[in-house]
Design a protein around this motif. Structure first.
Motif, PDB file in Angstrom:
ATOM      1  N   ASP A 439      -7.105   2.635   2.298  1.00 59.82           N
ATOM      2  CA  ASP A 439      -5.861   1.974   2.676  1.00 59.82           C
ATOM      3  C   ASP A 439      -5.988   1.223   4.001  1.00 59.82           C
ATOM      4  O   ASP A 439      -5.406   0.149   4.176  1.00 59.82           O
ATOM      5  N   TYR A 488       1.584  -0.123  -1.778  1.00 57.42           N
ATOM      6  CA  TYR A 488       0.509  -1.039  -2.170  1.00 57.42           C
ATOM      7  C   TYR A 488       0.709  -1.605  -3.571  1.00 57.42           C
ATOM      8  O   TYR A 488       0.399  -2.778  -3.834  1.00 57.42           O
ATOM      9  N   ASN A 527      -2.573   2.153  -6.707  1.00 59.07           N
ATOM     10  CA  ASN A 527      -2.288   2.885  -5.476  1.00 59.07           C
ATOM     11  C   ASN A 527      -2.469   4.378  -5.737  1.00 59.07           C
ATOM     12  O   ASN A 527      -1.632   5.010  -6.374  1.00 59.07           O
TER      13      ASN A 527
END
Length: 550
Positions: A439, A488, A527
């Motif tokens: 991330d 995300y 994600n």
């Protein structure tokens, strides 16, 4: 409006011609006023111009393009563009990726009164001086008498040394023509025959005397197109082989003689012990870096190694000079050798061989990589791994083909993977990138997915969302490792296309990957929520091994 014609005898036209001669078909970058003349020429040529969202991303894309295609090119404006690419170009230099950096600059006549032109830092040659330290050759094409030879020299250096070169093109020189006709000349590097003969004899003597030989294939076997010679050497003499992390996929990991990835304490114990127990480790094109060697936990005796790279050749404690790497590897593969036959290690299966999906279980790093490893059986992917635990975890994946794994495993620059996926698919549309990115790294360069959308690319992007810099937490915990938690999977809403999935369980991931396989028209972003203390098996192995000596 920029003139889109390409005068073939001009400096700019000749540069385009020579890029084409070296196989370059795409140029990455962002235009700016000092390079618009040349951009006009590029648009009028057969080369495709791929605009990026940031200059450093264009550099990462050109780097990945070079790793797949043989040479990459980057074109940006003066200083604000060029200096923005320094990090990605430095990574290409460190990992031997031939990227041609083309930058515009103020015209020669504009400089006469030493004006304070925009984009200027200190002196007009400040940018060139910076790039001198991160390229293998550099030039300013400000003289039509020498410019054409300089283009040949720099491109030949990129090809020979597999490292970036810097070409600066003042904007009033783009259309200048030579005072005399010029034709390209390419000089091939040659080995000293006596030095090559003595090196091969020394290598043969060491290999023939060995009872436990092993080949360690590094990244230069790919860079210099020597993969087939390595396999030939191994097969002809039944010598087991492995690869390094940076050289992962230099040879197929499903080959019967392949024993795994050697990376010191990060590697599987069976592979580490097998390589370090060798009385003749044949290291071909291998960088002896800390990451390749498991943070220097590898134990290799130089006296029992044949170490051949493009920069040095050592057999035991003997050094040989003026020997070209490709000559040495090719002739060694043709040499009649008689090493002892060494049994392969008993434990050769993948770490993920026993993978069983538990749909309702919370997602863990081990199970994520286990499911991804299974995905590699379903389609031809190029795995592009960013820096961090996603890189260490990816080391256990089984890569079946040649050049199907890319990572900045030596320079370890976060943010490489997303723009690199653009370079991969531009270089070879038959490749589908499978991007593994943490991330933290994703937040740095994620908007380059928009460039892929523009070009119709379809990478599968797996974001390891563990709320921060997990590898750093492994070394030193602190609030500096925390980052904002994005949604995300909703990035497709911002970009206007693409599919997004949020995964908290193994079953979620399984469904998302199946859907991603079906999405051929755009990117798929997955994600994956992970506990911030959860790490890959490779990082666990490294911690256990290092704790023994710390």
């Amino acid at each position: 409006m920029a003139d889109l014609s390409v005068p073939p005898n001009s400096i700019g036209g000749y540069l385009i011609r020579r890029l084409w001669d070296y196989g370059v078909r795409d140029v990455f970058g962002i235009p700016g006023d000092f390079v618009l003349q040349f951009y006009g020429m590029l648009e009028g040529s057969d080369l495709r111009v791929i605009g990026a969202t940031r200059e450093d991303n264009a550099g990462y894309a050109a780097d990945a393009y070079a790793r797949v295609h043989g040479m990459g090119a980057l074109c940006v404006t003066y200083c604000v563009g060029g200096l923005s690419t320094c990090n990605s170009v430095a990574g290409a230099f460190a990992e031997k990726s031939p990227v041609v950096v083309i930058t515009g600059s103020p015209g020669v006549k504009e400089r006469e009164s030493d004006p304070l032109l925009h984009h200027r830092v200190r002196d007009f040659d400040t940018q060139r001086k910076v790039f001198e330290t991160i390229t293998v050759a550099n030039t300013v094409l400000d003289d039509p008498l020498t410019a054409f030879r300089e283009i040949d020299r720099c491109l030949a250096a990129a090809h020979r040394f597999k490292r970036p070169v810097y070409i600066e093109l003042p904007r009033d020189c783009v259309r200048l023509e030579p005072p005399y006709p010029h034709e390209p000349r390419r000089d091939e590097q040659r080995s000293d025959p006596a030095a090559l003969s003595h090196a091969l004899a020394a290598a043969k003597a060491m290999i023939d005397a060995a009872k436990k030989p092993v080949i360690v294939a590094g990244v230069e076997m790919h860079r210099f197109g020597l993969r087939e010679e390595v396999v030939k050497l191994a097969e002809a003499n039944e010598i087991p082989m492995c690869s390094t992390l940076l050289g992962k996929s230099a040879v197929s990991e499903t080959h019967p003689l392949h024993v795994g990835v050697y990376e010191g304490a990060m590697g599987r114990p069976s592979v580490t012990e097998y390589v370090e127990d060798s009385d003749c480790a044949i290291l071909l094109g291998t960088f002896m870096s800390d990451i390749n060697l498991g943070i220097f936990t590898a134990r290799l005796d130089p006296g029992r190694c044949i170490y051949a790279t493009s920069e040095k050749l050592r057999v035991g404690h003997g050094h040989f000079h003026d020997v070209v790497l490709s000559d040495f590897v090719r002739q060694l593969a043709d040499t009649e050798l008689a090493p002892k036959k060494r049994p392969l290690p008993k434990e050769r299966g993948s770490v993920h061989a026993g993978f069983v999906l538990q749909p309702k279980n919370p997602l863990t790093s081990r199970q994520l990589f286990g499911r991804v490893n299974r995905l590699l059986d379903e389609e031809k992917f190029v795995v592009v791994a960013d820096v961090g635990d996603c890189l260490f975890g990816a080391s256990d994946l089984t890569i079946k083909g040649h050049t199907e794994f890319l990572s900045p495993a030596y320079y370890t620059s976060m943010g490489f993977a997303i723009p690199a996926s653009v370079g991969v698919q531009a270089a070879d549309p038959s490749f589908r990138p499978l991007v593994l990115v943490g991330d933290g790294a994703f937040q740095m360069t994620c908007l380059e997915l928009a460039t892929g959308l523009k070009l119709g690319f379809n990478p599968i992007v797996v974001v390891l969302n563990n709320h921060g810099y997990t590898t750093e937490r492994f070394l030193a915990e602190g609030p500096f490792n925390d980052i904002p938690n994005w949604s995300y999977h909703r990035l497709p809403d911002l970009l206007g296309d693409g599919w997004g999935f949020e995964c908290e369980t193994e079953g979620d991931l399984d469904k998302a990957l199946k859907a991603a396989l079906a999405n051929r028209d755009s990117f798929t972003l997955i994600n994956c929520h992970l506990d911030k203390t959860d790490v890959s098996p490779a990082l666990i192995r490294l911690g256990e091994r290092m704790s023994e000596s710390v």
